[in-house]
Design a protein around this motif. Structure first.
Motif, PDB file in Angstrom:
ATOM      1  N   TYR A  27     -83.295 -36.628  72.396  1.00  0.00           N
ATOM      2  CA  TYR A  27     -83.517 -35.397  71.637  1.00  0.00           C
ATOM      3  C   TYR A  27     -83.964 -34.245  72.530  1.00  0.00           C
ATOM      4  O   TYR A  27     -83.680 -33.076  72.247  1.00  0.00           O
ATOM      5  CB  TYR A  27     -84.547 -35.637  70.528  1.00  0.00           C
ATOM      6  CG  TYR A  27     -85.981 -35.735  71.002  1.00  0.00           C
ATOM      7  CD1 TYR A  27     -86.766 -34.590  71.146  1.00  0.00           C
ATOM      8  CD2 TYR A  27     -86.558 -36.956  71.309  1.00  0.00           C
ATOM      9  CE1 TYR A  27     -88.076 -34.673  71.579  1.00  0.00           C
ATOM     10  CE2 TYR A  27     -87.864 -37.051  71.743  1.00  0.00           C
ATOM     11  CZ  TYR A  27     -88.618 -35.906  71.879  1.00  0.00           C
ATOM     12  OH  TYR A  27     -89.923 -35.984  72.310  1.00  0.00           O
ATOM     13  N   LYS A  47     -76.399 -32.501  59.585  1.00  0.00           N
ATOM     14  CA  LYS A  47     -77.172 -33.601  59.005  1.00  0.00           C
ATOM     15  C   LYS A  47     -76.418 -34.919  59.111  1.00  0.00           C
ATOM     16  O   LYS A  47     -77.037 -35.983  59.226  1.00  0.00           O
ATOM     17  CB  LYS A  47     -77.518 -33.303  57.550  1.00  0.00           C
ATOM     18  CG  LYS A  47     -76.342 -33.148  56.614  1.00  0.00           C
ATOM     19  CD  LYS A  47     -76.800 -32.871  55.200  1.00  0.00           C
ATOM     20  CE  LYS A  47     -75.626 -32.639  54.252  1.00  0.00           C
ATOM     21  NZ  LYS A  47     -74.736 -33.805  54.162  1.00  0.00           N
ATOM     22  N   TYR A  50     -77.142 -36.319  62.483  1.00  0.00           N
ATOM     23  CA  TYR A  50     -78.527 -36.811  62.490  1.00  0.00           C
ATOM     24  C   TYR A  50     -78.607 -38.209  61.872  1.00  0.00           C
ATOM     25  O   TYR A  50     -79.211 -39.121  62.437  1.00  0.00           O
ATOM     26  CB  TYR A  50     -79.434 -35.846  61.725  1.00  0.00           C
ATOM     27  CG  TYR A  50     -80.830 -36.389  61.496  1.00  0.00           C
ATOM     28  CD1 TYR A  50     -81.764 -36.422  62.529  1.00  0.00           C
ATOM     29  CD2 TYR A  50     -81.206 -36.894  60.252  1.00  0.00           C
ATOM     30  CE1 TYR A  50     -83.031 -36.929  62.328  1.00  0.00           C
ATOM     31  CE2 TYR A  50     -82.474 -37.414  60.042  1.00  0.00           C
ATOM     32  CZ  TYR A  50     -83.386 -37.423  61.086  1.00  0.00           C
ATOM     33  OH  TYR A  50     -84.642 -37.945  60.877  1.00  0.00           O
ATOM     34  N   THR A  59     -82.716 -42.172  67.170  1.00  0.00           N
ATOM     35  CA  THR A  59     -83.727 -41.164  66.869  1.00  0.00           C
ATOM     36  C   THR A  59     -85.067 -41.618  67.452  1.00  0.00           C
ATOM     37  O   THR A  59     -85.236 -42.771  67.832  1.00  0.00           O
ATOM     38  CB  THR A  59     -83.862 -40.941  65.359  1.00  0.00           C
ATOM     39  OG1 THR A  59     -84.017 -42.214  64.707  1.00  0.00           O
ATOM     40  CG2 THR A  59     -82.632 -40.247  64.807  1.00  0.00           C
ATOM     41  N   GLU A 124     -85.551 -34.647  57.602  1.00  0.00           N
ATOM     42  CA  GLU A 124     -84.296 -34.860  58.320  1.00  0.00           C
ATOM     43  C   GLU A 124     -84.340 -34.324  59.753  1.00  0.00           C
ATOM     44  O   GLU A 124     -83.469 -33.593  60.185  1.00  0.00           O
ATOM     45  CB  GLU A 124     -83.137 -34.234  57.536  1.00  0.00           C
ATOM     46  CG  GLU A 124     -82.955 -34.874  56.166  1.00  0.00           C
ATOM     47  CD  GLU A 124     -81.761 -34.322  55.409  1.00  0.00           C
ATOM     48  OE1 GLU A 124     -81.455 -33.125  55.566  1.00  0.00           O
ATOM     49  OE2 GLU A 124     -81.130 -35.094  54.668  1.00  0.00           O
ATOM     50  N   GLY A 125     -85.382 -34.690  60.475  1.00  0.00           N
ATOM     51  CA  GLY A 125     -85.503 -34.298  61.867  1.00  0.00           C
ATOM     52  C   GLY A 125     -86.046 -32.907  62.097  1.00  0.00           C
ATOM     53  O   GLY A 125     -86.093 -32.449  63.246  1.00  0.00           O
ATOM     54  N   THR A 150     -83.254 -28.989  67.561  1.00  0.00           N
ATOM     55  CA  THR A 150     -81.994 -28.886  68.296  1.00  0.00           C
ATOM     56  C   THR A 150     -81.880 -27.558  69.034  1.00  0.00           C
ATOM     57  O   THR A 150     -81.393 -27.496  70.160  1.00  0.00           O
ATOM     58  CB  THR A 150     -80.797 -29.043  67.341  1.00  0.00           C
ATOM     59  OG1 THR A 150     -80.871 -30.321  66.708  1.00  0.00           O
ATOM     60  CG2 THR A 150     -79.476 -28.943  68.102  1.00  0.00           C
TER      61      THR A 150
END
Length: 346
Positions: A27, A47, A50, A59, A124-125, A150
């Motif tokens: 990441y 998404k 992800y 992840t 979701e991240g 990101t």
């Protein structure tokens, strides 16, 4: 929609192999990779990609902590503080696997520090920051901000429906749930709302059975738990019950005796014990028995606390169910008081 078909994600490699290479990117490399070309950026920000990385085990769980900034650390142009000389707060990110610490850039609207007592959750991240008090005026705000790991950028979300302070928060999937707290007149609240990150929309939930100021929120299974708190007429008298919202039906149920009466619920976490009571991080050891806070990182737990009132805050890691507390090495610039935090799976 799914991941789009591209003839060559990486020139000279078959599509499947190129996608596999991008899936395995750590990441920390995503911000740089997103600037390589438009297809890569669209992929890394989607998404579907992800969830593809998550499904394949690529992840990483990190702790995002609301932390006081040490005096010697500059947030933007120099050491800052809020109204009356109060400390500034920023988001510190701790990766328990690599042992690294970093600090996120300030929110553009608040270059000198986060809103005081803001709440954080993950979706979701992404990191979501809600509410709190303006650090310059101490007035409550309804701001919502979302941090994209990101691109390393903050963006605005739709503002909270009303001003509330010291509310419970929890998240599941693309939704953030809030409940309780108090309004601008210090009246305790029993209302609850849900924020849908994908749609950038708020929806009102059914009321809890009672007012709950300074309550604590967490998601256990398919329920959003709002733990303890107190009513307007009983300031500071934390009750021993909780209420759990079924995320499917939208109905609340009361859970009597879920928490120790009179105890602040910030130490609550880790689910329900064999006795039916919620687990307290303070029970993990004498080094964290006062002012305890915790962040569940999956198989690990990051715990902050002190041995005694007025003692310095220590940071510890616990591995597995039966692991012992191990002190975490914290760089001097990240030695400020940790107010709260959450786990973000990036």
């Amino acid at each position: 929609m799914g991941i789009p078909k591209v003839p060559e994600w990486i020139p000279g490699l078959p599509e499947e192999l190129g996608l596999e290479c991008l899936t395995r990117l750590p990441y920390s490399a995503h911000p740089t990779a997103s600037r390589v070309c438009r297809p890569w950026r669209s992929l890394l920000e989607s998404k579907d990609f992800y969830h593809h990385r998550k499904q394949n085990g690529y992840t990483r769980n990190v702790a995002c902590l609301v932390q006081a900034v040490a005096v010697a650390v500059e947030l933007n142009t120099g050491p800052k503080s809020g109204a009356g000389g109060s400390p500034s707060y920023a988001i510190a990110v701790f990766d328990s696997v690599s042992g690294t610490w970093e600090r996120l850039d300030p929110i553009p609207k608040y270059p000198n520090g986060l809103p005081m007592f803001c709440q954080v959750a993950s979706c979701e991240g992404k990191l979501v920051v809600m509410g709190g008090w303006d650090p310059a005026t101490y007035k409550p705000v309804t701001d919502v901000f979302v941090y994209e790991f990101t691109t390393c950028r903050w963006r605005r979300g739709r503002a909270m429906p009303s001003k509330r302070s010291f509310f419970a928060i929890g998240s599941r999937g693309s939704r953030v749930y809030i409940a309780g707290g108090h309004d601008e007149s210090k009246n305790a609240l029993k209302s609850a709302w849900v924020y849908d990150l994908r749609r950038d929309e708020w929806a009102e939930l059914t009321l809890m059975s009672r007012e709950r100021d300074e309550c604590h929120g967490l998601v256990i299974g398919d329920e959003f738990w709002v733990v303890s708190g107190y009513g307007t007429a009983s300031q500071g008298a934390f009750e021993g019950g909780a209420e759990a919202l079924d995320l499917g039906s939208g109905r609340w149920r009361r859970v009597e005796g879920a928490w120790e009466e009179g105890e602040c619920p910030r130490a609550c976490g880790g689910g329900v014990g064999r006795d039916g009571r919620l687990v307290s991080w303070a029970e993990l050891g004498p080094a964290v028995r006062v002012g305890t806070r915790g962040v569940n990182l999956g198989s690990r737990v990051l715990v902050m606390g002190s041995e005694y009132d007025g003692g310095s805050q220590g940071v510890f890691m616990k591995d597995g169910q039966n692991g012992k507390l191990e002190r975490v090495s914290v760089p001097e610039e990240f030695s400020g008081f940790i107010q709260s935090g959450c786990c973000v799976e990036i």
